[in-house]
Design an enzyme around this catalytic site. Structure first.
Site, mmCIF file in Angstrom:
data_model
loop_
_atom_site.group_PDB
_atom_site.id
_atom_site.type_symbol
_atom_site.label_atom_id
_atom_site.label_comp_id
_atom_site.label_asym_id
_atom_site.label_seq_id
_atom_site.Cartn_x
_atom_site.Cartn_y
_atom_site.Cartn_z
ATOM 1 N N GLU A 1 0.783 -1.130 0.245
ATOM 2 C CA GLU A 1 -0.071 0.192 -0.054
ATOM 3 C C GLU A 1 1.019 1.359 0.048
ATOM 4 O OE1 GLU A 1 -2.880 0.344 3.267
ATOM 5 O OE2 GLU A 1 -3.768 1.866 2.188
ATOM 6 N N GLY B 1 2.890 2.508 10.606
ATOM 7 C CA GLY B 1 2.698 1.723 11.908
ATOM 8 C C GLY B 1 2.543 0.414 11.706
ATOM 9 N N ALA B 2 1.919 -0.004 10.721
ATOM 10 C CA ALA B 2 1.400 -1.344 10.228
ATOM 11 C C ALA B 2 0.571 -1.420 9.083
ATOM 12 C CB ALA B 2 0.843 -2.100 11.506
ATOM 13 N N MET B 3 0.455 -2.630 8.558
ATOM 14 C CA MET B 3 -0.323 -2.826 7.537
ATOM 15 C C MET B 3 -0.948 -4.249 7.513
ATOM 16 S SD MET B 3 -0.873 -1.772 4.242
ATOM 17 C CE MET B 3 -2.051 -2.547 3.261
ATOM 18 N N GLU B 4 -2.261 -3.886 7.073
ATOM 19 C CA GLU B 4 -3.204 -4.909 6.859
ATOM 20 C C GLU B 4 -3.359 -6.006 5.923
ATOM 21 O OE1 GLU B 4 -3.889 -1.601 6.257
ATOM 22 O OE2 GLU B 4 -5.572 -1.570 4.760
ATOM 23 N N ASN B 5 -2.189 -6.420 5.419
ATOM 24 C CA ASN B 5 -2.203 -7.196 4.261
ATOM 25 C C ASN B 5 -2.995 -8.793 4.543
ATOM 26 O OD1 ASN B 5 0.026 -5.868 3.078
ATOM 27 N ND2 ASN B 5 1.075 -6.545 5.005
ATOM 28 N N HIS C 1 -6.330 -2.185 15.127
ATOM 29 C CA HIS C 1 -6.722 -1.575 13.749
ATOM 30 C C HIS C 1 -6.588 -2.605 12.687
ATOM 31 C CE1 HIS C 1 -6.667 2.379 11.093
ATOM 32 N NE2 HIS C 1 -6.026 1.549 10.383
ATOM 33 N N GLU C 2 -5.404 -3.070 12.567
ATOM 34 C CA GLU C 2 -5.056 -3.747 11.481
ATOM 35 C C GLU C 2 -5.994 -5.172 11.228
ATOM 36 O OE1 GLU C 2 -3.145 -2.408 9.519
ATOM 37 O OE2 GLU C 2 -2.404 -0.968 11.105
ATOM 38 N N HIS D 1 -9.315 -4.131 10.018
ATOM 39 C CA HIS D 1 -9.228 -3.912 8.464
ATOM 40 C C HIS D 1 -9.722 -5.212 7.726
ATOM 41 C CE1 HIS D 1 -8.025 0.095 7.349
ATOM 42 N NE2 HIS D 1 -6.833 0.020 8.014
HETATM 43 N N1 TRP Z 1 -3.036 0.918 5.794
HETATM 44 C C1 TRP Z 1 -2.206 0.982 6.705
HETATM 45 C C2 TRP Z 1 -2.819 1.408 7.992
HETATM 46 O O1 TRP Z 1 -3.466 2.342 8.375
HETATM 47 C C3 TRP Z 1 -1.333 2.294 6.519
HETATM 48 C C4 TRP Z 1 0.176 1.998 5.832
HETATM 49 C C5 TRP Z 1 0.913 1.111 6.290
HETATM 50 C C6 TRP Z 1 0.602 2.642 4.761
HETATM 51 N N2 TRP Z 1 2.002 1.124 5.635
HETATM 52 C C7 TRP Z 1 1.845 2.148 4.881
HETATM 53 C C8 TRP Z 1 0.264 3.637 3.946
HETATM 54 C C9 TRP Z 1 2.739 2.631 3.628
HETATM 55 C C10 TRP Z 1 1.084 4.006 3.126
HETATM 56 C C11 TRP Z 1 2.352 3.705 2.621
HETATM 57 O O2 TRP Z 1 -3.294 0.540 8.762
HETATM 58 ZN ZN ZN Z 2 -5.644 1.736 8.712
#
Ligand code: TRP
Ligand code: ZN
Length: 898
Positions: free
Chosen positions: A125, A265-269, A301-302, A305
């Protein structure tokens, strides 16, 4: 790229559906740090709902093109270029196989596939997938993914991707493989892979429908002792989403992976959330109470998602708040429920207060500057610049307003309808609003303006009591101050503002509420007025005495309320309002008013003096044993310097600092004995507990310690802090003691006690990067003295062997802490802070544009400062504008200078 004022502006109005769709993707990776080969086989067909395109245009960046084949035969009409791959004269439906090479080892952008501590990670993302393979890298193209990973077994024993593990096995030459399949269609931004030397904390849980799920938290082996809290947070999140929203985990296995190099912070893959270590790793020795609650919030949060973002995703990036605003709202409610359940309003309020404080300090400022944009932006140059406070935090407030209007049940019905209609789709903010409207039998056309209107609305309030008629009228007027150019440009008409109000009698109790025309008073003593016109009067009847209004209870809308309370009235609200949020708010208003008056005097060099009645109001809160310690800590914390500077006609950080310090010293000296007593009473002896109650005691105790170090004679306080530092059994107390020691020593530019603690802290935690981040941050945010500018310390720390500009957490801990969290020092009159800022933005621009652009934003409000600072800031901005290359930073500095 054309060198115009706004290169490649992407507009919401230009949205068109994709010319082609991709139904399935089979990815094969041969993972080698400097040279990873990616083979990508896709089923592609023309989109029946789009106009016919002559060719297929795939996005791709920083890829070395190797080959293309259609239906198994080499395809000669594939033309690689800087931004992707153009395929001429393709059939209507076909299998496309592409091979390309990327270089994860050299990828310092942390977008796409990269190496961190010798392991492979991805971040896709918003537009990182195109750095891995050629693709229609946009969220309205959803495909089924199968992923095969091949790598050296010794170097990369663990191979992870989204969904379920299909098979794994050995390959020749010490290599091995794993094959994963994601059972859900998804957009490319949710793709992930991880490969390396990792270990997992595992847990098996049963979900509501009785299915067993495997949960894993993957970390480097030495961090396994810091995973328990993240796992507990995940289990709580799973339970909460079932109970509150009826949403169940849809995969057999759910993985969280921690990585120390991460932009956000983190990513919801899907099924494979990737986290900044900062939001996973915690034990009492290394993490503060704030870290523990941040981890709970981000894990939630993640996880949330998975439904709000993944099962229902965004049609295009203009709709980002569809998933982010909604998911922030969900994580805020989760944290509030974890702290106070559904009914403990005081405990829930502490979470609300913290969230509103962030919104007002950061989002309101954003909305008043050159980056102001609606919750659903109209255009962007670089989408990464739009992961903003407005999209996230104001977006969450917009979602909260639906719940305030319809109640918890009405909101839940709306969400149920949203999933019923849109599960598996890529949709818009309008689709969400329509679901909420239809489920509640309402027309929400006017509410749309919350999505399209930039700027912070102001609501001015006039009240009138008619004793003879026993009527009390409240007249609300909405608009935008002159300070909001963005609002002037887009102004669309009045908003639907849910305005919660209560009326308080002379005895401090709520009065019954009966609006003109109603047969009897309502049960609740808080009423949500639906304020829809530019000016509107609401009249309460049978009001037997002149009440004091409690306005915008629980902060029911993201607006600024203007009402001329007297100091006495604010003190009364602080003592009596039944709405805990507004109790806190009254104290903030009281303090803000005094602090701004003092700052204005400080700016002219006039002597400062302080009203004793304000000291008395604060003293009452400090010693009120009926209030929770957590609430008292929040109420006694003065508004931040950044927030105060933002309220001045011309921001003057030095004057604000002088005013705030003056008040802190005054409160410290006047209430000395109370602070000492509170310090002693709120110690938490025995084993460390993470409960909200224990954290509240620590917060109040450490606030007391920080006030005690402001005493004119602080020798005793320094002894207390030094003792607390030595004997602490947890990071909250240890870090608070270190901070107190540093600040007590600031005027002299240091003390033996502070230096001793600093050195000890470093040695003790040398092997814990997240704690060393705190060591840098505490020094960057320390107060400094007249002849001891913090910039000198910061510059020295830049050459410390543990400093590393490529690691975003470390860069944030030193550079961002100084530039964005130490305003009085950063805005030094000699411009030394700005020169440092320019150097660092330029250096980061070449390594990591996303991080550089965030840092660039710390000067965007330059026009609001005093003339001397303004000129110096402009010069720094111009220097940066002339040198940076990335789209990310250029968008920020060009908007700032425009
Ligand atoms: N979707 C992620 C969140 O809010 C946000 C995020 C994580 C993101 N890594 C990123 C957005 C890198 C842009 C680029 O939980
Ligand atoms: Zn988010």
């Amino acid at each position: 790229m054309a060198d115009t004022a706004t290169p490649n502006l992407i507009r919401r109005a230009d949205y068109a559906p994709p010319a082609f769709l991709i139904d399935t993707v089979a990815l094969e990776f041969d993972l080698v740090p400097e040279r990873t080969v990616v083979r990508n086989t896709m089923r592609v067909r023309r989109n029946p709902d789009a106009s016919r395109a002559a060719h297929l245009e795939l996005m791709g960046e920083q890829l070395e093109f190797v080959s293309a084949a259609i239906d198994g035969k080499p395809f000669p009409n594939a033309h690689p270029h800087e931004h992707g791959l153009l395929l001429d004269q393709v059939p209507d439906s076909f299998e496309l196989t592409l091979t390309s090479i990327c270089n994860p080892a050299e990828n310092t952008t942390l977008s796409g596939l990269y190496v961190s501590s010798g392991n492979f990670f991805t971040q896709c993302e918003a537009e990182g997938f195109r750095r891995i393979t050629y693709f229609l890298d946009r969220p309205d193209v959803m495909a089924s993914f199968t992923v095969t990973l091949r790598a050296s077994k010794a170097d990369y024993p663990v191979l992870l991707s989204n969904g379920n593990l299909l098979e794994q096995g050995e390959l020749p030459d010490g290599r091995h493989f794993a094959r994963w399949e994601d059972p859900f269609r998804k957009p490319s931004y949710l793709f992930a892979l991880v490969a390396g030397k990792l270990v997992a904390l595992e847990e098996r849980v049963k979900t509501g429908s009785g299915k067993e799920k495997l949960l894993q938290v993957w970390v480097e082996p030495h961090d396994l002792d810091k995973t328990r809290h993240a796992m507990d947070s995940l289990i709580h999140s799973i339970r909460w989403d079932e109970q509150r929203f009826g949403l169940e985990l849809d995969l057999d296995r759910f993985m969280i992976v921690a990585v120390s190099d991460f932009n956000m912070g983190a990513m919801e893959n899907k099924g494979l959330n990737i986290f900044n270590t900062k939001y996973v790793l915690a034990n009492p020795e290394t993490a503060t109470d704030t870290d523990f609650s941040n981890i709970e919030a981000v894990v939630g949060h993640e996880y949330f998602h998975n439904w709000t973002g993944n099962r229902v995703t965004c049609r295009d990036w203009f709709q980002l708040s569809l998933k982010e605003g909604l998911t922030v709202f969900r994580d805020q409610e989760f944290s509030a429920d974890m702290a106070g359940g559904a009914t403990d309003e005081a405990a829930r309020a502490t979470k609300r207060i913290e969230d509103v404080r962030v919104l007002r300090q950061m989002q309101f400022a954003e909305d008043a500057g050159p980056m102001a944009h609606p919750v659903r932006p109209e255009s962007y140059v670089e989408i990464n610049n739009f992961y903003t406070m407005t999209v996230y935090e104001k977006g969450s407030e917009v979602v909260r307003m639906y719940q305030t209007l319809f109640g918890r049940d009405g909101f839940r019905n709306g969400l149920d309808l949203y999933f019923k209609r849109h599960d598996g789709q890529a949709v818009t903010c309008d689709d969400f609003r329509h679901a909420l409207a239809d489920a509640n039998g309402r027309d929400l056309a006017q509410f749309e303006r919350w999505y399209s209107q930039a700027g912070t609305p102001r609501v001015s309030v006039r009240t009138r009591y008619d004793a003879a008629q026993q009527r009390y009228s409240v007249t609300l007027r909405q608009g935008y101050g002159d300070a909001v150019p963005a609002a002037r440009e887009t102004q669309k008409g009045p908003l639907l503002i849910p305005f919660a109000i209560g009326l308080i009698g002379k005895d401090g109790r709520d009065l019954p509420l009966q609006l003109d025309g109603e047969a009897k008073s309502s049960e609740s003593t808080t009423r949500v007025l639906e304020f829809t016109q530019t000016e509107q009067t609401f009249t309460f009847v049978n009001v037997g005495q002149e009440p004091l209004p409690s306005l915008l209870r629980n902060f029911s809308a993201p607006v600024i309320v203007e009402y001329d309370y007297t100091g006495e009235q604010l003190a009364f609200l602080l003592a009596h309002d039944s709405d805990p949020f507004n109790r806190w708010e009254a104290g903030q208003r009281l303090a803000t008013r005094e602090l701004l008056a003092l700052a204005a005097r400080a700016a002219t060099g006039a002597a400062l003096q302080f009203d004793d009645s304000v000291v008395a109001a604060f003293a009452r809160v400090l010693t009120d044993e009926t209030l929770s310690p957590a609430f008292r800590e929040l109420a006694l914390m003065l508004p931040s310097e950044a927030y105060l500077a933002e309220q001045m006609a011309e921001s003057n950080p030095a004057a604000v600092h002088a005013a705030r310090q003056f008040v802190r010293k005054r409160l410290a000296n006047a209430l000395r004995d109370d602070w000492l007593k509170v310090y002693e009473q709120h110690r938490t002896p025995g084993a460390y507990e993470t409960t909200p109650e224990a954290a509240g005691h620590r917060a109040l105790k450490n606030l007391a310690l920080s006030y005690l170090t402001e005493l004119d004679d602080s020798a005793d306080a320094v002894r207390l802090a030094a003792a607390q530092y030595e004997t602490a059994n947890n990071m909250t107390d240890r870090a608070a003691a270190l901070s107190a020691l540093l600040n007590a020593a600031a005027p002299q530019g240091g003390s033996p006690e502070a230096q001793h603690a600093l050195d000890d802290f470093y040695r003790r935690f040398e092997k814990e990067p997240l704690v060393i981040d705190k060591w840098f941050a505490l020094q960057a945010t320390q107060r400094g003295g007249a002849r001891h500018p913090v910039i000198d310390t910061v510059r020295k720390l830049m050459t410390h062997p543990a400093f590393n500009l490529k690691n975003p957490n470390r860069a944030r801990s030193l550079i961002f802490s100084f530039c964005a969290a130490n305003p009085a020092q950063f805005h030094a009159a000699d411009g030394s802070g700005y020169a440092f800022w320019a150097e660092q933005v330029i250096a980061l621009d070449a390594l990591n544009p996303q991080v550089a652009a965030r840092l660039a934003r710390s000067l965007e409000l330059w026009r609001r400062f005093t003339p001397a600072l303004r000129d110096s800031m402009r010069a720094a901005l111009e220097k940066v504008a002339a040198q940076v290359k990335s789209r990310d930073v250029r968008e920020i500095v060009e908007k700032a200078l425009a």
